[in-house]
Write a protein that holds these residues in place. Structure first.
Motif, PDB file in Angstrom:
ATOM      1  N   LEU A  55       0.518  -0.896  -0.089  1.00 28.14           N
ATOM      2  CA  LEU A  55      -0.242   0.405   0.201  1.00 28.14           C
ATOM      3  C   LEU A  55       0.611   1.293   0.389  1.00 28.14           C
ATOM      4  O   LEU A  55       2.024   1.194   0.470  1.00 28.14           O
ATOM      5  CB  LEU A  55      -0.846   0.268   1.160  1.00 28.14           C
ATOM      6  N   THR A  56       0.152   1.971  -0.757  1.00 26.94           N
ATOM      7  CA  THR A  56       0.907   3.847  -0.062  1.00 26.94           C
ATOM      8  C   THR A  56       0.068   4.602  -0.070  1.00 26.94           C
ATOM      9  O   THR A  56      -1.074   4.013   0.785  1.00 26.94           O
ATOM     10  CB  THR A  56       1.162   4.609  -1.588  1.00 26.94           C
ATOM     11  N   SER A  57       0.078   6.230   1.699  1.00 26.35           N
ATOM     12  CA  SER A  57      -1.056   6.364   1.926  1.00 26.35           C
ATOM     13  C   SER A  57      -2.175   6.963   0.671  1.00 26.35           C
ATOM     14  O   SER A  57      -3.591   6.460   1.545  1.00 26.35           O
ATOM     15  CB  SER A  57      -0.652   7.809   1.808  1.00 26.35           C
ATOM     16  N   ARG A  58      -2.026   6.910  -0.768  1.00 25.91           N
ATOM     17  CA  ARG A  58      -3.478   6.740  -1.398  1.00 25.91           C
ATOM     18  C   ARG A  58      -4.751   5.934  -1.144  1.00 25.91           C
ATOM     19  O   ARG A  58      -5.844   6.357  -0.990  1.00 25.91           O
ATOM     20  CB  ARG A  58      -2.847   7.011  -2.967  1.00 25.91           C
ATOM     21  N   GLU A  59      -4.247   4.470  -1.094  1.00 22.94           N
ATOM     22  CA  GLU A  59      -4.781   3.616  -0.778  1.00 22.94           C
ATOM     23  C   GLU A  59      -5.753   4.075   0.942  1.00 22.94           C
ATOM     24  O   GLU A  59      -7.172   3.460   0.706  1.00 22.94           O
ATOM     25  CB  GLU A  59      -5.194   2.614  -0.542  1.00 22.94           C
ATOM     26  N   LEU A  60      -4.921   4.711   1.822  1.00 23.86           N
ATOM     27  CA  LEU A  60      -5.570   4.756   3.012  1.00 23.86           C
ATOM     28  C   LEU A  60      -6.426   6.082   3.833  1.00 23.86           C
ATOM     29  O   LEU A  60      -7.051   6.322   4.465  1.00 23.86           O
ATOM     30  CB  LEU A  60      -5.055   4.394   4.013  1.00 23.86           C
ATOM     31  N   ASN A  61      -6.497   6.816   2.386  1.00 26.52           N
ATOM     32  CA  ASN A  61      -7.052   8.489   2.637  1.00 26.52           C
ATOM     33  C   ASN A  61      -8.123   8.585   2.307  1.00 26.52           C
ATOM     34  O   ASN A  61      -9.314   8.100   1.585  1.00 26.52           O
ATOM     35  CB  ASN A  61      -6.616   9.259   1.605  1.00 26.52           C
ATOM     36  N   ASP A  62      -8.662   8.374   3.406  1.00 25.55           N
ATOM     37  CA  ASP A  62     -10.810   8.669   4.626  1.00 25.55           C
ATOM     38  C   ASP A  62     -10.643   9.589   3.409  1.00 25.55           C
ATOM     39  O   ASP A  62     -12.682   9.601   3.220  1.00 25.55           O
ATOM     40  CB  ASP A  62     -10.668   8.891   5.605  1.00 25.55           C
ATOM     41  N   LEU A  63     -10.499  10.629   3.038  1.00 26.23           N
ATOM     42  CA  LEU A  63     -11.014  11.749   2.092  1.00 26.23           C
ATOM     43  C   LEU A  63     -10.914  11.650   1.194  1.00 26.23           C
ATOM     44  O   LEU A  63     -10.835  13.439  -0.452  1.00 26.23           O
ATOM     45  CB  LEU A  63     -10.329  12.962   3.134  1.00 26.23           C
ATOM     46  N   GLY A  64     -10.094  10.947   0.439  1.00 24.52           N
ATOM     47  CA  GLY A  64     -10.066  10.973  -1.236  1.00 24.52           C
ATOM     48  C   GLY A  64     -10.947  10.641  -2.446  1.00 24.52           C
ATOM     49  O   GLY A  64     -11.734   9.754  -2.441  1.00 24.52           O
ATOM     50  N   GLU A  65     -11.197  11.991  -3.056  1.00 24.17           N
ATOM     51  CA  GLU A  65     -12.643  12.114  -3.883  1.00 24.17           C
ATOM     52  C   GLU A  65     -12.417  10.724  -4.671  1.00 24.17           C
ATOM     53  O   GLU A  65     -13.708   9.978  -4.698  1.00 24.17           O
ATOM     54  CB  GLU A  65     -13.356  13.383  -4.561  1.00 24.17           C
ATOM     55  N   SER A  66     -11.737  10.743  -5.458  1.00 24.30           N
ATOM     56  CA  SER A  66     -11.758   9.646  -6.467  1.00 24.30           C
ATOM     57  C   SER A  66     -11.867   8.467  -6.271  1.00 24.30           C
ATOM     58  O   SER A  66     -12.281   7.555  -6.798  1.00 24.30           O
ATOM     59  CB  SER A  66     -10.365  10.352  -7.430  1.00 24.30           C
ATOM     60  N   GLN A  67     -10.695   7.774  -5.296  1.00 22.56           N
ATOM     61  CA  GLN A  67     -10.528   6.488  -4.836  1.00 22.56           C
ATOM     62  C   GLN A  67     -12.319   6.512  -4.339  1.00 22.56           C
ATOM     63  O   GLN A  67     -12.779   5.220  -4.352  1.00 22.56           O
ATOM     64  CB  GLN A  67      -9.769   6.383  -3.294  1.00 22.56           C
ATOM     65  N   ALA A  68     -13.443   7.320  -3.442  1.00 26.28           N
ATOM     66  CA  ALA A  68     -14.388   7.276  -3.079  1.00 26.28           C
ATOM     67  C   ALA A  68     -15.519   6.996  -4.411  1.00 26.28           C
ATOM     68  O   ALA A  68     -16.420   6.011  -4.120  1.00 26.28           O
ATOM     69  CB  ALA A  68     -15.070   8.654  -2.517  1.00 26.28           C
ATOM     70  N   MET A  69     -15.181   7.953  -5.447  1.00 22.59           N
ATOM     71  CA  MET A  69     -16.229   7.190  -6.021  1.00 22.59           C
ATOM     72  C   MET A  69     -15.877   5.918  -7.163  1.00 22.59           C
ATOM     73  O   MET A  69     -16.478   5.541  -7.913  1.00 22.59           O
ATOM     74  CB  MET A  69     -15.310   8.829  -7.423  1.00 22.59           C
ATOM     75  N   GLY A  70     -14.619   5.450  -7.460  1.00 19.75           N
ATOM     76  CA  GLY A  70     -14.445   4.118  -7.433  1.00 19.75           C
ATOM     77  C   GLY A  70     -14.902   3.526  -6.709  1.00 19.75           C
ATOM     78  O   GLY A  70     -15.004   2.478  -7.697  1.00 19.75           O
TER      79      GLY A  70
END
Length: 268
Positions: A55-70
Motif C-alpha cells: 500500500l501507499t497512503s493513497r489507498e488509506l486516505n479516508d478523504l480521497g474523492e476519486s477513490q470514493a467514486m471508484g
C-alpha cells in the motif's frame, strides 16, 4: 503502486516456499475496493495461501474523492454483480446484446487477422500487463518521468488527507477475515518519491501518520508489517514516476518482499 513494483516471477524464483505468484491490483483504488473485490475475484480463482497487501497512503486516505467514486462505481458495476453471482435478468440481457454487438463490430475484420488485431488494440490495449498481472508500462524507464498531469491526479487523491477512519476499519476487517480463513498476511508500505509526499497537505507529517496506522493495524491483527520504504535506500533512478517503481526498482522491492515472506510461516 504494487502493480508496477512487484514482479511475481521474480518473487516465485527467489522464495523456495512460493510455488506461484500473481500480482492483483486495481488502478487508483482504496482499501475498501480491494476488500470488496477480493473474495469474488481473487480468492475464488486463485485460492492463495499468502496475501501481500502492498500500500501507499493513497489507498488509506479516508478523504480521497476519486477513490470514493471508484469504490462506488465498483460496487454498483455489472462486473461486480457478475463476479458475485448477483446479476439481474436485465444485466444478462444487456450482456447478451453486447456480445452480439461486438461480433457485428468486428465482423468485417474477422477475415483479416492483422486488422482484427488492430481493432482489438483500439478497444483496450492490455500489452502493459504481463501474464502474471504486473504493470510493465514504466519498467523500461531509467528514471522518473514526472508530469503535471499525473501530479494533479495524485494531488486530487491526497488532498484533503486523513487516516484512521473507514479505510483503516476496512483494512482491519480485511486482514482479520484473511487470517480467519487461514491465510498468512504481509502488510507492506511501498516506497515513493518526495514529490509524492509533498502532495499531501501536511507533507511528511501525513505520511508518518499513515505509516503509524499501518503499524497499528498490524499490531492489532497480529500481522507482520514490512516498511519497505525505510528498509533500503531508494535512489531516484529506481522510479518510473513519483509513486511507481521502474524495472530496477521493482527488482529491488521484490527481493525485499521475498526476504520478508521467508520469515512468515510456510504456506499450507
Amino acid at each position: 503502486s504494487a502493480g508496477a513494483g512487484i514482479d511475481p516471477r521474480q518473487l516465485t524464483d527467489e522464495n523456495p516456499d512460493v510455488s506461484l505468484s500473481y500480482n492483483f491490483w486495481l488502478a487508483g483504488t482504496s482499501v475498501r475496493a480491494l476488500a470488496a473485490i477480493y473474495p469474488a475475484l481473487v480468492e475464488k480463482r486463485y485460492e492463495p495461501d499468502v496475501v501481500v497487501l502492498a500500500l501507499t497512503s493513497r489507498e488509506l486516505n479516508d478523504l480521497g474523492e476519486s477513490q470514493a467514486m471508484g469504490y462506488e462505481s465498483l460496487i454498483d458495476s455489472k462486473g461486480m454483480r457478475r463476479a458475485t453471482d448477483t446479476q439481474s435478468w436485465l444485466d444478462e440481457v444487456e450482456e447478451s446484446v453486447s456480445a452480439w454487438s461486438d461480433v457485428a463490430a468486428y465482423r468485417s475484420a474477422l477475415t483479416t487477422p492483422a486488422r482484427l488485431q488492430e481493432e482489438l488494440r483500439r478497444s483496450g490495449d492490455l500489452a502493459a500487463i504481463n501474464n502474471y498481472g504486473m504493470l510493465t508500462d514504466r519498467r523500461g524507464r531509467t528514471g522518473p518521468i514526472i508530469t503535471e498531469r499525473h501530479l494533479q491526479q495524485e494531488r486530487e487523491a491526497l488532498d484533503p488527507f486523513s487516516v484512521g477512519g473507514q479505510e483503516t476499519d476496512a483494512l482491519i476487517t480485511f486482514v482479520e477475515d484473511l487470517k480467519n480463513r487461514g491465510l498468512e498476511v504481509l502488510i507492506v508500505n511501498l516506497p515513493v518519491l518526495e514529490e509524492f509526499v509533498m502532495l499531501h497537505p501536511n507533507g511528511n507529517r501525513d505520511l508518518e501518520d499513515y505509516i503509524a496506522v499501518l503499524a497499528a493495524v498490524a499490531a492489532e491483527t497480529g500481522t507482520v508489517f514490512f516498511d519497505a520504504a525505510n528498509e533500503a535506500t531508494w535512489d531516484r533512478d529506481r522510479f518510473g514516476d513519483e509513486n511507481h517503481l521502474n524495472g530496477a526498482g521493482a527488482t529491488q522491492l521484490t527481493s525485499l518482499i521475498a526476504g520478508a515472506l521467508a520469515d512468515l510461516s510456510p504456506p499450507r
